[in-house]
Write a protein that holds these residues in place. Structure first.
Motif, PDB file in Angstrom:
ATOM      1  N   PHE A  38       0.875  -1.179   0.000  1.00  7.29           N
ATOM      2  CA  PHE A  38       0.000   0.000   0.000  1.00  7.29           C
ATOM      3  C   PHE A  38       0.907   1.222   0.000  1.00  7.29           C
ATOM      4  CE2 PHE A  38      -3.129  -3.018   1.433  1.00  7.29           C
ATOM      5  CZ  PHE A  38      -4.339  -2.509   0.978  1.00  7.29           C
ATOM      6  N   LYS A  46      -3.490   4.739   4.255  1.00  2.09           N
ATOM      7  CA  LYS A  46      -2.810   3.436   4.286  1.00  2.09           C
ATOM      8  C   LYS A  46      -2.869   2.805   5.678  1.00  2.09           C
ATOM      9  CE  LYS A  46       1.266   5.130   3.418  1.00  2.09           C
ATOM     10  NZ  LYS A  46       1.090   6.577   3.430  1.00  2.09           N
ATOM     11  N   THR A  47      -2.431   3.568   6.674  1.00  2.00           N
ATOM     12  CA  THR A  47      -2.377   3.021   8.025  1.00  2.00           C
ATOM     13  C   THR A  47      -3.778   2.667   8.514  1.00  2.00           C
ATOM     14  OG1 THR A  47      -0.343   4.178   8.526  1.00  2.00           O
ATOM     15  CG2 THR A  47      -1.674   3.506  10.403  1.00  2.00           C
ATOM     16  N   THR A  49      -6.238   1.691   6.708  1.00  2.00           N
ATOM     17  CA  THR A  49      -6.602   0.429   6.052  1.00  2.00           C
ATOM     18  C   THR A  49      -5.919  -0.743   6.758  1.00  2.00           C
ATOM     19  OG1 THR A  49      -6.723   1.655   3.985  1.00  2.00           O
ATOM     20  CG2 THR A  49      -6.715  -0.737   3.821  1.00  2.00           C
ATOM     21  N   ASP A 163       3.714  -1.956   8.723  1.00  2.00           N
ATOM     22  CA  ASP A 163       3.438  -0.553   8.439  1.00  2.00           C
ATOM     23  C   ASP A 163       4.766   0.205   8.470  1.00  2.00           C
ATOM     24  OD1 ASP A 163       2.146   1.778   7.929  1.00  2.00           O
ATOM     25  OD2 ASP A 163       0.853   1.743   9.694  1.00  2.00           O
ATOM     26  N   THR A 194       3.127  -1.243   3.999  1.00  2.00           N
ATOM     27  CA  THR A 194       3.043   0.123   3.496  1.00  2.00           C
ATOM     28  C   THR A 194       4.460   0.663   3.510  1.00  2.00           C
ATOM     29  OG1 THR A 194       2.966   1.381   5.552  1.00  2.00           O
ATOM     30  CG2 THR A 194       0.902   0.392   4.810  1.00  2.00           C
TER      31      THR A 194
END
Lengths: 305, 263
Positions: A38, A46-47, A49, A163, A194
């Protein structure tokens, strides 16, 4: 046709914080064994999600399934099969390196003997055997990150969520992290990450999405995305009105980015020669197009909060 | 705003025990330091107030002053043990250490985490009370075997103060602001709950207020009856009050924390 099971399937996934829509009805799916990325500027969603996939942030609407189970109703079952490397190193500062892993193993109901064995293996895997009795505060940034990775693997997850796994790491630590992720992928672990490092995404991801303002802009393999949105190569030159009119005359595919002009092409050599002779370009650089070019083209150059 | 959400009973699972165990492990790592205060504090208070101040106060309700305040010292320690653990302690683990975030990435739920914290807070009160008993007993100020009942009771009373502390951790905007409820609620409670002088010297209205809203009042009454060795049926009222408020506080504090953390 080979059937590849999907590990994550999201449809119309939406997350609102009051008036603000962080994730705006997106759809995505991740296949088993895939390394999926992502990407997106800060605040792209992103985070948020990731947190919904981790079952720790409830969706506003939509459906999201992990291992075929609904994130709203099967949180424990999903979390048993998942490992998480969060953006922030939330190691337990009250414990040593060894204890961090061991205490975590209890949360997964791993029997003590098995846990001790796994902790040893993981310490070796992330090269922290010698730091086993060190309190986590005195670890370097790279060591902390490796320990967080080891901690995420304590339950032998089938899905690993990371992440920004390499943020703030030196090149050595970053490459080590990449190696570890590639190794895990070989073992069949599905990985979702991500990152802000586009080179990292190009190297690692089988497929990725680029998000902005809560929406998914594009989805595909790094190579396909570059091919589709930029072409194989870019010729760069300084911004100049004469050059722009010359490019217009030749109907070139170009874009003005700040103080620079980028010309997208599949034949950089020919274009460069052509431009040098006809448009009187002074400084010309030809290079391979990268994912970063796609990213900037799609999300713009404006700074994000 | 849906008030009903604060009264939704939380799910109690074995996950809470794992969180409790994490806190116990940290406590035991510094066992020497953590176990010392329950020994030292009653000694200091007894010498300063019981025997120092007590020189000027011959008797209260027919008992020597040191004997009068001994149960109050245990009660206060029960209050402080759980309250500080679940206000400052939980806030630090939640906000600074991100311990809660790390744990909820595992199969444990946020309810497990908060319940584990509350149970640990109550355990700290129990540890304090248990360690103080022999120290105070050395001075012959408490009656056995009645006083042994203080140990299980400390867990119940501790749980009540743990829930209070957790409600504060759930709403405080920052760590400094925890000082307000301490100044406005905990300290007045320390002084006006029949701790260092009998409640009945206060104006009648204040006595009613103390009984209505100060949990420590009820705790002191029960522990005092136990150390004096004179428990009676009227304590059932105090016990019922504590159980009732504790049950409400337990459910509400878990939900308040969920509201703060589940976003």
């Amino acid at each position: 046709m080979i059937y590849i099971p999907q590990v994550i399937v999201g449809k119309d996934v939406r997350k609102e914080f009051g008036e603000f829509t962080a994730v705006d009805s997106v759809a995505f799916s991740v296949d088993e064994g895939e390394l999926f990325g992502f990407l997106g500027p800060n605040g792209a969603g992103k985070t948020t999600t990731m947190r919904m996939i981790q079952c720790i942030s409830p969706m506003t609407s939509g459906t999201l399934e992990v291992f075929g189970m609904d994130v709203n109703s099967h949180q424990r079952e999903i979390k048993f099969k998942m490992g998480v490397v969060p953006q922030e190193n939330n190691l337990d500062p009250d414990f040593t390196v060894y204890e961090n892993l061991f205490v975590f193993s209890r949360y997964f109901d791993i029997p003590e003997n098995e846990a001790k064995k796994r902790v040893e293996e993981l310490l070796e895997f992330v090269h922290l055997e010698e730091k086993r009795d060190t309190m986590t505060e005195s670890l370097s940034g790279g060591m902390k990150r490796r320990l967080v990775l080891a901690r995420a693997l304590i339950n032998k997850p089938r899905l690993l969520i990371l992440d920004e796994p390499t943020v703030g790491l030196d090149p050595q630590s970053r490459h080590l992290m990449w190696d570890k992720l590639k190794g895990l992928k070989k073992q069949g672990v599905t990985i979702v990450l991500t990152t802000h490092y586009l080179e990292e995404a190009s190297q690692l991801c089988d497929r990725l999405v680029i998000m902005d303002n809560g929406k998914i802009l594009v989805e595909g393999s790094p190579r396909d995305l570059i091919q589709e949105h930029i072409g194989p190569a870019i010729v760069e030159t300084d911004k100049d009105p004469n050059i722009i009119s010359c490019l217009e005359a030749h109907q070139a595919n170009y874009e003005v980015l700040g103080e620079e002009i980028q010309i997208y092409t599949d034949n950089p050599q020919e274009i460069t020669d052509h431009l040098l002779s006809e448009c009187k370009l002074k400084r010309v650089t030809a290079r391979t197009a990268t994912l970063e070019d796609v990213f900037l083209k799609l999300t713009g150059r404006k700074l994000r909060e | 705003m849906d008030i009903g959400m604060y009264f939704k009973p939380p799910e109690l699972t074995s996950g809470a025990f794992k969180v409790w165990r994490r806190n116990k492990d940290v406590f035991m790592k510094n066992a020497k330091l953590n176990l010392l205060p329950p020994f030292i504090e009653p000694l200091l208070y007894l010498f300063a107030m019981g025997f120092g101040l007590g020189m000027f106060i011959e008797e209260i309700d027919g008992v020597p002053y040191a004997k009068f305040i001994a149960p109050a010292l245990i009660s206060v320690s029960v209050m402080y043990g759980a309250f500080f653990e679940c206000s400052y302690g939980s806030y630090v683990r939640m906000y600074y250490q991100k311990t809660f975030d790390a744990i909820i990435a595992t199969p444990l739920s946020i309810e497990d985490v908060i319940i584990g914290e509350l149970l640990w807070g109550a355990t700290r009160s129990t540890i304090s009370a248990t360690l103080m008993l022999p120290v105070i007993a050395l001075f012959g100020l408490i009656t056995f075997p009645h006083s042994l009942l203080i140990i299980p009771f400390a867990f119940l009373a501790g749980l009540l103060f743990a829930c209070l502390g957790m409600c504060i951790a759930a709403v405080t905007p920052n760590i400094m602001s925890i000082n307000y409820p301490i100044m406005l609620f905990i300290t007045p409670m320390f002084l006006f709950s029949g701790t260092f002088f009998p409640l009945n010297v206060l104006p009648e209205i204040v006595q009613y207020i103390a009984l209505a809203i100060l949990p420590l009042t009820h705790v002191v009454m029960i522990i005092r009856a136990l150390t004096f060795g004179t428990p009676g049926l009227e304590l059932l009222f105090n016990l019922a009050w504590i159980i009732g408020v504790c049950a409400i506080g337990f459910v509400v504090s878990v939900n308040m924390m969920k509201k703060r953390l589940v976003v």
